[in-house]
Design a protein around this motif. Structure first.
Motif, mmCIF file in Angstrom:
data_model
loop_
_atom_site.group_PDB
_atom_site.id
_atom_site.type_symbol
_atom_site.label_atom_id
_atom_site.label_comp_id
_atom_site.label_asym_id
_atom_site.label_seq_id
_atom_site.Cartn_x
_atom_site.Cartn_y
_atom_site.Cartn_z
ATOM 1 N N GLY A 1 0.806 -1.212 0.000
ATOM 2 C CA GLY A 1 0.000 0.000 0.000
ATOM 3 C C GLY A 1 0.842 1.267 0.000
ATOM 4 O O GLY A 1 1.939 1.313 -0.539
ATOM 5 N N ARG A 2 0.306 2.296 0.637
ATOM 6 C CA ARG A 2 0.942 3.602 0.578
ATOM 7 C C ARG A 2 2.222 3.649 1.426
ATOM 8 O O ARG A 2 2.406 2.841 2.332
ATOM 9 N N PRO A 3 3.091 4.620 1.151
ATOM 10 C CA PRO A 3 4.356 4.717 1.897
ATOM 11 C C PRO A 3 4.111 4.882 3.389
ATOM 12 O O PRO A 3 3.142 5.513 3.820
ATOM 13 N N GLY A 4 5.023 4.286 4.195
ATOM 14 C CA GLY A 4 4.918 4.391 5.639
ATOM 15 C C GLY A 4 5.780 5.522 6.171
ATOM 16 O O GLY A 4 6.872 5.762 5.667
ATOM 17 N N VAL A 5 5.284 6.230 7.184
ATOM 18 C CA VAL A 5 6.039 7.316 7.806
ATOM 19 C C VAL A 5 6.998 6.723 8.829
ATOM 20 O O VAL A 5 6.601 5.913 9.669
ATOM 21 N N GLU A 6 8.240 7.119 8.763
ATOM 22 C CA GLU A 6 9.253 6.595 9.679
ATOM 23 C C GLU A 6 9.240 7.345 11.010
ATOM 24 O O GLU A 6 8.915 8.534 11.072
ATOM 25 N N VAL A 7 9.616 6.612 12.048
ATOM 26 C CA VAL A 7 9.720 7.168 13.396
ATOM 27 C C VAL A 7 11.189 7.142 13.810
ATOM 28 O O VAL A 7 11.884 6.137 13.625
ATOM 29 N N ARG A 8 11.666 8.227 14.385
ATOM 30 C CA ARG A 8 13.063 8.336 14.838
ATOM 31 C C ARG A 8 13.092 8.919 16.239
ATOM 32 O O ARG A 8 12.111 9.486 16.722
ATOM 33 N N LEU A 9 14.240 8.773 16.907
ATOM 34 C CA LEU A 9 14.412 9.442 18.191
ATOM 35 C C LEU A 9 14.337 10.946 18.004
ATOM 36 O O LEU A 9 14.798 11.489 17.003
ATOM 37 N N SER A 10 13.801 11.624 18.997
ATOM 38 C CA SER A 10 13.728 13.075 18.963
ATOM 39 C C SER A 10 14.711 13.673 19.964
ATOM 40 O O SER A 10 14.770 13.236 21.117
ATOM 41 N N GLY A 11 15.457 14.657 19.523
ATOM 42 C CA GLY A 11 16.344 15.375 20.422
ATOM 43 C C GLY A 11 15.815 16.734 20.808
ATOM 44 O O GLY A 11 16.540 17.545 21.403
ATOM 45 N N GLU A 12 14.549 16.991 20.519
ATOM 46 C CA GLU A 12 14.002 18.328 20.713
ATOM 47 C C GLU A 12 13.286 18.543 22.032
ATOM 48 O O GLU A 12 12.895 19.671 22.337
ATOM 49 N N HIS A 13 13.120 17.477 22.814
ATOM 50 C CA HIS A 13 12.286 17.632 24.010
ATOM 51 C C HIS A 13 12.930 17.096 25.288
ATOM 52 O O HIS A 13 12.894 17.767 26.313
ATOM 53 N N VAL A 14 13.495 15.894 25.248
ATOM 54 C CA VAL A 14 13.982 15.231 26.464
ATOM 55 C C VAL A 14 15.498 15.195 26.451
ATOM 56 O O VAL A 14 16.126 14.898 25.417
ATOM 57 N N ALA A 15 16.105 15.491 27.607
ATOM 58 C CA ALA A 15 17.568 15.513 27.708
ATOM 59 C C ALA A 15 17.983 15.112 29.113
ATOM 60 O O ALA A 15 17.146 14.877 29.998
#
Length: 373
Positions: free
Chosen positions: A69-83
């Motif tokens: 089916g349609r393309p899947g959206v990838e999920v990655r680690l985020s560095g914008e919120h938690v540190a």
């Protein structure tokens, strides 16, 4: 504002499972995560929604073809919120750094300070100010916790002895209560252990190695299969107090002839003197290298590390120090093994311990994202 992670026992385990796959092999689509974890696509989608809401992951702007089916959206680690906040008290300085979930250093501050023969209270007050100044540089980040590196033996409830600071039997709560992050006190760990963790996470060391911290004292941290081995009581790694010469100079630990007296920062020459071919500096470096090789040969026979990483002051001295260390290792270990462990300079330099302190917090978040609450 990021929302707390919803959790029950099963959901907490599954959140960690999904986040671990993203951290270890991302970016990944939800379909790929379902395949890797064995969870249903519906469950994965719900877990990812929680992780997105908590700011732990983000959807990658690029998409790739899914299984069907349609393309899947990838999920990655985020560095914008938690540190995480890493802190260090050492003999000659205080340090603080903020590292986000992707391992990017977002803020770092170091101040020179003479902490020899100090009392904990003023040192911790100065460190608290430094922590506040560092956190002010990254107001948008949610700090998940803090860890403090100290150059001494750290047990379950107290710093037993930090001889170069002059601290003995200092309760952990006395160190951590002044520095609370996210309503939690900072944890405390031995500087060499955290430097080993910093080298593992931010350097180029293999997953099995013995890290040797060449500061005023000489400590060691053992990493086995990517994990830090602290010993039964947390006191492993006191390489500086291995006796390398019977009847040698008195040591602060109460013994004599310890490695620290021959290869600690106070007796090491500077790289400038060595580069200028100063005979006295060369002799001091050779003496330190032989003593270090002697202590390390015993450590290798006991622990069998895959590599030995020299950090701290040993890094700029490595070209002059390493040949003497290798010569002793070759001499003393040659009959028992095909070759001694490879000897490497640390890649993290003087920031190893404070980076490792932050890394310990990030490891907890990745292993238990539900703990963010």
């Amino acid at each position: 504002m990021n929302q707390p992670v919803r959790h029950g026992a099963m959901r907490a385990r599954n959140l960690a499972l999904v986040l671990g796959e993203v951290a270890g092999g991302g970016p990944l689509t939800r379909a790929a995560l379902a395949e890797l974890t064995g969870l249903t696509k519906t469950t994965v989608s719900s877990l990812v929604a929680d992780l997105l809401s908590a700011g732990l992951v983000a959807e990658a702007p690029a998409a790739r073809a899914g299984e069907r089916g349609r393309p899947g959206v990838e999920v990655r680690l985020s560095g914008e919120h938690v540190a995480a906040l890493g802190l260090e008290v050492n003999v000659g300085y205080l340090a603080a750094c903020v590292v986000d979930l992707t391992g990017t250093v977002r803020a770092r501050r170091t101040v020179r300070a003479d902490n020899r023969a100090s009392r904990p209270e003023p040192v911790l007050a100065a460190l608290h100010r430094l922590a506040d100044e560092t956190l002010a540089d990254v107001p948008s980040l949610r700090i998940a916790g803090a860890v403090l590196a100290v150059p001494g033996t750290v047990g379950e409830d107290r710093v037993h002895h930090a001889p170069h600071l002059g601290w003995r039997d200092v309760r952990i709560t006395d160190l951590t209560d002044p520095i609370r992050v996210a309503d939690r006190p900072a944890a405390v760990e031995n500087e060499a252990n955290l430097a080993a963790l910093g080298e593992l996470e931010f350097g180029s060391a293999p997953r099995d190695f013995l890290y040797v911290s060449g500061e005023t004292g000489v400590g060691a941290g053992l990493v086995r299969d990517g994990g830090l081995l602290r010993g039964a009581t947390g006191l492993a790694g006191e390489l500086g107090h291995v006796v390398v010469a019977d009847g040698g100079p008195a040591c602060r630990c109460g013994s004599r002839g310890c490695l620290e007296a021959y290869a600690g920062q106070d007796v090491l020459p500077g790289p400038a003197a060595l580069a200028a071919d100063d005979p006295g500096a060369a002799a001091a470096c050779a003496r330190a290298g032989r003593a270090l090789g002697l202590a390390l040969s015993s450590a290798v026979n006991l622990l069998d590390p895959g590599a030995i990483v020299l950090g701290g002051r040993y890094v700029p001295l490595f070209p002059w120090l390493a040949p003497h260390v290798r010569a002793v290792l070759d001499e003393r270990l040659g009959a028992l093994r095909p070759a001694p462990p490879v000897l490497l300079p640390a890649a993290t330099g003087p920031d190893a311990a404070v980076l490792g302190a932050a890394a310990r917090v990030l490891r907890r978040v990745l292993a238990d994202p539900a703990s963010l609450g």
